[in-house]
Write a protein that holds these residues in place. Structure first.
Motif, PDB file in Angstrom:
ATOM      1  N   LEU A 119     -31.836 -10.536   6.513  1.00  0.00           N
ATOM      2  CA  LEU A 119     -31.667 -11.046   7.868  1.00  0.00           C
ATOM      3  C   LEU A 119     -30.225 -10.894   8.315  1.00  0.00           C
ATOM      4  O   LEU A 119     -29.292 -11.020   7.511  1.00  0.00           O
ATOM      5  CB  LEU A 119     -32.045 -12.528   7.933  1.00  0.00           C
ATOM      6  CG  LEU A 119     -33.477 -12.916   7.582  1.00  0.00           C
ATOM      7  CD1 LEU A 119     -33.618 -14.431   7.589  1.00  0.00           C
ATOM      8  CD2 LEU A 119     -34.479 -12.277   8.543  1.00  0.00           C
ATOM      9  N   VAL A 120     -30.043 -10.646   9.600  1.00  0.00           N
ATOM     10  CA  VAL A 120     -28.717 -10.653  10.209  1.00  0.00           C
ATOM     11  C   VAL A 120     -28.767 -11.600  11.399  1.00  0.00           C
ATOM     12  O   VAL A 120     -29.829 -12.115  11.759  1.00  0.00           O
ATOM     13  CB  VAL A 120     -28.292  -9.244  10.663  1.00  0.00           C
ATOM     14  CG1 VAL A 120     -28.158  -8.311   9.471  1.00  0.00           C
ATOM     15  CG2 VAL A 120     -29.270  -8.685  11.693  1.00  0.00           C
ATOM     16  N   GLU A 121     -27.628 -11.853  11.999  1.00  0.00           N
ATOM     17  CA  GLU A 121     -27.569 -12.741  13.158  1.00  0.00           C
ATOM     18  C   GLU A 121     -28.554 -12.267  14.240  1.00  0.00           C
ATOM     19  O   GLU A 121     -28.542 -11.102  14.645  1.00  0.00           O
ATOM     20  CB  GLU A 121     -26.152 -12.762  13.726  1.00  0.00           C
ATOM     21  CG  GLU A 121     -25.972 -13.603  14.973  1.00  0.00           C
ATOM     22  CD  GLU A 121     -26.114 -15.103  14.703  1.00  0.00           C
ATOM     23  OE1 GLU A 121     -26.391 -15.846  15.669  1.00  0.00           O
ATOM     24  OE2 GLU A 121     -25.937 -15.518  13.532  1.00  0.00           O
ATOM     25  N   GLY A 122     -29.422 -13.179  14.681  1.00  0.00           N
ATOM     26  CA  GLY A 122     -30.391 -12.861  15.730  1.00  0.00           C
ATOM     27  C   GLY A 122     -31.705 -12.307  15.231  1.00  0.00           C
ATOM     28  O   GLY A 122     -32.630 -12.092  16.039  1.00  0.00           O
ATOM     29  N   SER A 123     -31.832 -12.042  13.944  1.00  0.00           N
ATOM     30  CA  SER A 123     -33.113 -11.564  13.408  1.00  0.00           C
ATOM     31  C   SER A 123     -34.202 -12.600  13.634  1.00  0.00           C
ATOM     32  O   SER A 123     -33.970 -13.805  13.492  1.00  0.00           O
ATOM     33  CB  SER A 123     -33.012 -11.301  11.903  1.00  0.00           C
ATOM     34  OG  SER A 123     -32.124 -10.267  11.603  1.00  0.00           O
ATOM     35  N   ARG A 124     -35.399 -12.132  13.954  1.00  0.00           N
ATOM     36  CA  ARG A 124     -36.540 -13.047  14.025  1.00  0.00           C
ATOM     37  C   ARG A 124     -37.093 -13.237  12.622  1.00  0.00           C
ATOM     38  O   ARG A 124     -37.168 -12.297  11.825  1.00  0.00           O
ATOM     39  CB  ARG A 124     -37.624 -12.524  14.959  1.00  0.00           C
ATOM     40  CG  ARG A 124     -37.202 -12.554  16.421  1.00  0.00           C
ATOM     41  CD  ARG A 124     -38.402 -12.513  17.357  1.00  0.00           C
ATOM     42  NE  ARG A 124     -39.241 -13.697  17.261  1.00  0.00           N
ATOM     43  CZ  ARG A 124     -38.974 -14.866  17.836  1.00  0.00           C
ATOM     44  NH1 ARG A 124     -37.868 -15.027  18.543  1.00  0.00           N
ATOM     45  NH2 ARG A 124     -39.799 -15.883  17.711  1.00  0.00           N
ATOM     46  N   ALA A 125     -37.470 -14.473  12.350  1.00  0.00           N
ATOM     47  CA  ALA A 125     -38.002 -14.789  11.033  1.00  0.00           C
ATOM     48  C   ALA A 125     -39.078 -15.852  11.175  1.00  0.00           C
ATOM     49  O   ALA A 125     -39.150 -16.575  12.176  1.00  0.00           O
ATOM     50  CB  ALA A 125     -36.900 -15.268  10.098  1.00  0.00           C
ATOM     51  N   ARG A 126     -39.913 -15.909  10.156  1.00  0.00           N
ATOM     52  CA  ARG A 126     -40.975 -16.917  10.112  1.00  0.00           C
ATOM     53  C   ARG A 126     -40.611 -17.963   9.066  1.00  0.00           C
ATOM     54  O   ARG A 126     -40.322 -17.615   7.913  1.00  0.00           O
ATOM     55  CB  ARG A 126     -42.312 -16.267   9.775  1.00  0.00           C
ATOM     56  CG  ARG A 126     -43.501 -17.231   9.763  1.00  0.00           C
ATOM     57  CD  ARG A 126     -44.807 -16.498   9.467  1.00  0.00           C
ATOM     58  NE  ARG A 126     -45.116 -15.529  10.523  1.00  0.00           N
ATOM     59  CZ  ARG A 126     -45.024 -14.207  10.369  1.00  0.00           C
ATOM     60  NH1 ARG A 126     -44.614 -13.687   9.209  1.00  0.00           N
ATOM     61  NH2 ARG A 126     -45.331 -13.403  11.365  1.00  0.00           N
ATOM     62  N   LEU A 127     -40.608 -19.225   9.461  1.00  0.00           N
ATOM     63  CA  LEU A 127     -40.420 -20.337   8.531  1.00  0.00           C
ATOM     64  C   LEU A 127     -41.793 -20.884   8.189  1.00  0.00           C
ATOM     65  O   LEU A 127     -42.602 -21.154   9.090  1.00  0.00           O
ATOM     66  CB  LEU A 127     -39.558 -21.443   9.147  1.00  0.00           C
ATOM     67  CG  LEU A 127     -38.035 -21.252   9.092  1.00  0.00           C
ATOM     68  CD1 LEU A 127     -37.601 -20.069   9.946  1.00  0.00           C
ATOM     69  CD2 LEU A 127     -37.320 -22.516   9.553  1.00  0.00           C
ATOM     70  N   VAL A 128     -42.075 -21.016   6.894  1.00  0.00           N
ATOM     71  CA  VAL A 128     -43.402 -21.422   6.428  1.00  0.00           C
ATOM     72  C   VAL A 128     -43.254 -22.606   5.473  1.00  0.00           C
ATOM     73  O   VAL A 128     -42.434 -22.575   4.551  1.00  0.00           O
ATOM     74  CB  VAL A 128     -44.116 -20.265   5.696  1.00  0.00           C
ATOM     75  CG1 VAL A 128     -45.537 -20.662   5.317  1.00  0.00           C
ATOM     76  CG2 VAL A 128     -44.120 -18.998   6.549  1.00  0.00           C
ATOM     77  N   SER A 129     -44.054 -23.650   5.706  1.00  0.00           N
ATOM     78  CA  SER A 129     -44.145 -24.765   4.763  1.00  0.00           C
ATOM     79  C   SER A 129     -45.599 -24.935   4.357  1.00  0.00           C
ATOM     80  O   SER A 129     -46.465 -24.155   4.755  1.00  0.00           O
ATOM     81  CB  SER A 129     -43.627 -26.069   5.396  1.00  0.00           C
ATOM     82  OG  SER A 129     -44.599 -26.630   6.268  1.00  0.00           O
ATOM     83  N   ARG A 130     -45.883 -25.968   3.589  1.00  0.00           N
ATOM     84  CA  ARG A 130     -47.261 -26.237   3.175  1.00  0.00           C
ATOM     85  C   ARG A 130     -48.134 -26.709   4.337  1.00  0.00           C
ATOM     86  O   ARG A 130     -49.349 -26.813   4.197  1.00  0.00           O
ATOM     87  CB  ARG A 130     -47.274 -27.290   2.063  1.00  0.00           C
ATOM     88  CG  ARG A 130     -46.669 -26.798   0.755  1.00  0.00           C
ATOM     89  CD  ARG A 130     -46.657 -27.887  -0.303  1.00  0.00           C
ATOM     90  NE  ARG A 130     -46.221 -27.352  -1.584  1.00  0.00           N
ATOM     91  CZ  ARG A 130     -44.958 -27.275  -1.976  1.00  0.00           C
ATOM     92  NH1 ARG A 130     -43.996 -27.711  -1.166  1.00  0.00           N
ATOM     93  NH2 ARG A 130     -44.629 -26.779  -3.143  1.00  0.00           N
ATOM     94  N   ARG A 131     -47.527 -26.972   5.496  1.00  0.00           N
ATOM     95  CA  ARG A 131     -48.280 -27.537   6.610  1.00  0.00           C
ATOM     96  C   ARG A 131     -48.391 -26.608   7.815  1.00  0.00           C
ATOM     97  O   ARG A 131     -49.222 -26.830   8.692  1.00  0.00           O
ATOM     98  CB  ARG A 131     -47.618 -28.854   7.051  1.00  0.00           C
ATOM     99  CG  ARG A 131     -47.781 -29.941   5.998  1.00  0.00           C
ATOM    100  CD  ARG A 131     -46.682 -30.941   6.030  1.00  0.00           C
ATOM    101  NE  ARG A 131     -45.380 -30.356   5.707  1.00  0.00           N
ATOM    102  CZ  ARG A 131     -44.949 -30.136   4.442  1.00  0.00           C
ATOM    103  NH1 ARG A 131     -45.710 -30.457   3.417  1.00  0.00           N
ATOM    104  NH2 ARG A 131     -43.778 -29.599   4.217  1.00  0.00           N
TER     105      ARG A 131
END
Length: 536
Positions: A465-477
């Protein structure tokens, strides 16, 4: 120490000579009050900040104790360990004004700064230096907010801070104490007036038959002997049939409560939901059967009580627009439609009832609030109000401050191979918790409108990842997508995200298990993973 109220007053802050700010991003969550902290630091006071992030105040701080989320008890017990090891405690104060000190002495003896370094990430040297400075300075004050309370160990964290204050005798005089900074303009007043299932107005216990009798005589009605549901119990009650209907006043639980998907499933099961608010929000749009248009602070009369316990008059600057009505009139009309016989012609009549029934407010009468506010306790009409609490001794029936020994408990959810990062949540300068109002202002959205999360350069590099990259945050919920902000504000292993963004609710990720005594959810520690999202 004052039912969550600050023990001391706002003007005293700039005269403190040592300030410990712990679990409070003060310049963003309390920007006006933070000016006093900045002034104290620039006047030569020692400022120590304990926070997992490099918040703005760390720029002025002599020392940043960058502890791991959920390790507050380890840090505080190690500070107390040092104070006792070096004989820096106030023995006279402990002997004359406290009880059960030996139990705390025994527990903290096992929390050495060297062991604390392993658990907290804060060096033993910094722990010892902080302990010495705090104990040695007469005018030393502690400030905390949700970074202390929004944990499964939130009560333990507050008890630990209270132990530290009592041990050093930093209580009952100017520029000291344990100061809980309230998040919005009348949170303190809401609590004072009885918005707590365990208390009647004025923090009077519903369990006390004499207190119940006083209120029953005034109200002409029976007062329940059992406490009501806490907020976390209401949310779980959506699923098990205990809660069939919900009346929300200025609340948006679909966004602000943890494990938000689960909350929305419960809201969908309700037989009836009323939302009384200024604007439609995520809860009312999807789930409300009735929306009652309310009024803003500028359109109503009454009182606000701020973080220093000061009751201030509020006067309507303009009438409510359209069909909107002031909250008091809506509640009274609804009660009378359900068979009550309430008569509160104005805000003063409501306040008079609170003051008549609550000893700490008895001396605060409307004519006295005409020119300036008054700080409770104010027990009589000739009392000037209380600049600080617990003078000359702690305000318990026996006049003794009670020590509570606290053992560290690990956060409920730990990172693992599937969810290797810790997520913590909080506020930014630009928005309220639920940004229903602030997202309507161009000046604010020009500053901050898109969901983002903070991640360290080390973790971002490992993920590509770099500044401004889109990413998905995933938890158990659940999961969400947001832009990465690569920064040194968070240490490797920690990601941080604000709770304001409806299109990427951070509470889709948080878990709803909380403090066993009061149910406050552990917003500050959830296990997550971060996945890069390919550009479209």
């Amino acid at each position: 120490m004052g039912r969550g109220a600050s023990t001391n007053s706002i003007p005293e802050i700039e005269r403190a000579r040592f300030l410990l700010v712990i679990g409070s991003n003060t310049t963003e969550a309390h920007p006006v009050l933070a000016l006093r902290i900045k002034k104290a630091a620039r006047n030569g006071a020692t400022l120590v900040v304990a926070d997992p992030r490099k918040i703005w105040l760390t720029k002025l701080a002599k020392r940043h104790l960058q502890l791991r989320p959920g390790s507050d008890v380890w840090l505080l017990n190690a500070i107390m360990h040092t104070i006792l090891e070096e004989g820096l405690q106030d023995e006279a104060y402990i002997r004359e004004h406290t009880e059960d000190f030996d139990a705390v002495r025994e527990v903290v003896s096992r929390y050495s700064p060297e062991e604390a370094e392993r658990f907290t990430g804060v060096t033993a040297e910094d722990i010892r230096a902080t302990a010495r400075e705090y104990a040695a300075e007469r005018h030393a004050a502690i400030f905390y907010t949700l970074g202390i309370t929004e944990h499964a160990s939130g009560v333990d964290n507050v008890w630990s801070l209270a132990n530290l204050v009592l041990m050093t005798g930093h209580l009952g005089y100017e520029s000291t104490g344990l100061n809980a900074l309230r998040g919005q303009n009348n949170v303190q007043g809401l609590n004072d007036s009885g918005a707590n299932p365990a208390y009647l107005p004025g923090y009077q216990s519903v369990d006390d038959p004499e207190i119940r009798a006083t209120f029953e005589a005034a109200w002409g009605a029976d007062v329940p002997t059992a406490t009501g549901y806490r907020l976390d119990q209401m949310m779980s009650g959506l699923h098990d049939g205990r809660v069939k209907a919900l009346y929300l006043i200025g609340e948006n639980p679909a966004q602000t409560e943890p494990n938000a998907h689960h909350v929305e499933e419960g809201l969908a099961e309700l037989d009836f939901l009323v939302s009384q608010d200024l604007f439609l929000n995520e809860t009312s749009r999807a789930h409300a059967n009735v929306v009652l248009p309310a009024s803003s602070f500028a359109e109503k009369d009454g009182t606000f009580t701020n973080t220093e316990r000061r009751v201030n008059r509020v006067r309507a600057a303009l009438p409510p627009p359209g069909n909107a009505r002031v909250d008091r009139d809506i509640v009274v009309a609804l009660a009378n439609a359900m068979g009550a016989d309430w008569s509160y012609p104005d805000a003063e009549s409501v306040w008079n009832e609170l003051a008549d029934l609550s000893p700490n407010w008895f001396g605060i009468r409307y004519p006295r609030l005409e020119e300036q506010g008054i700080q409770w306790p104010c027990p009589s009409p000739d009392h000037l109000g209380s600049q600080f609490l617990h003078a000359p001794s702690p305000s318990r029936p026996n006049g003794k401050g009670k020590f509570f020994p606290v053992e560290w408990q690990p956060p409920i959810e730990q990172p693992d191979s599937e969810y290797p990062l810790v997520l913590s949540t909080g506020r930014t300068l630009y928005h309220y918790n639920s940004a229903t109002m602030t997202m309507r202002e161009d000046g604010i959205t020009d500053k901050q409108v898109e969901p983002f999360f903070e991640i360290s350069a080390e973790d971002a590099g490992a993920l590509g990842l770099v500044e401004g990259s889109r990413a998905r945050l995933v938890s158990r919920r659940g999961s969400l997508e947001a832009k990465a902000h690569v920064t040194d504000r968070v240490h490797p292993g920690l990601v941080w995200m604000a709770l304001h963004f409806a299109e990427a609710k951070v509470n889709w990720l948080t878990h709803d298990v909380g403090d066993s005594l009061i149910g406050t959810p552990e917003f500050k520690v959830s296990a997550v993973r971060v996945e890069p999202v390919a550009a479209a």
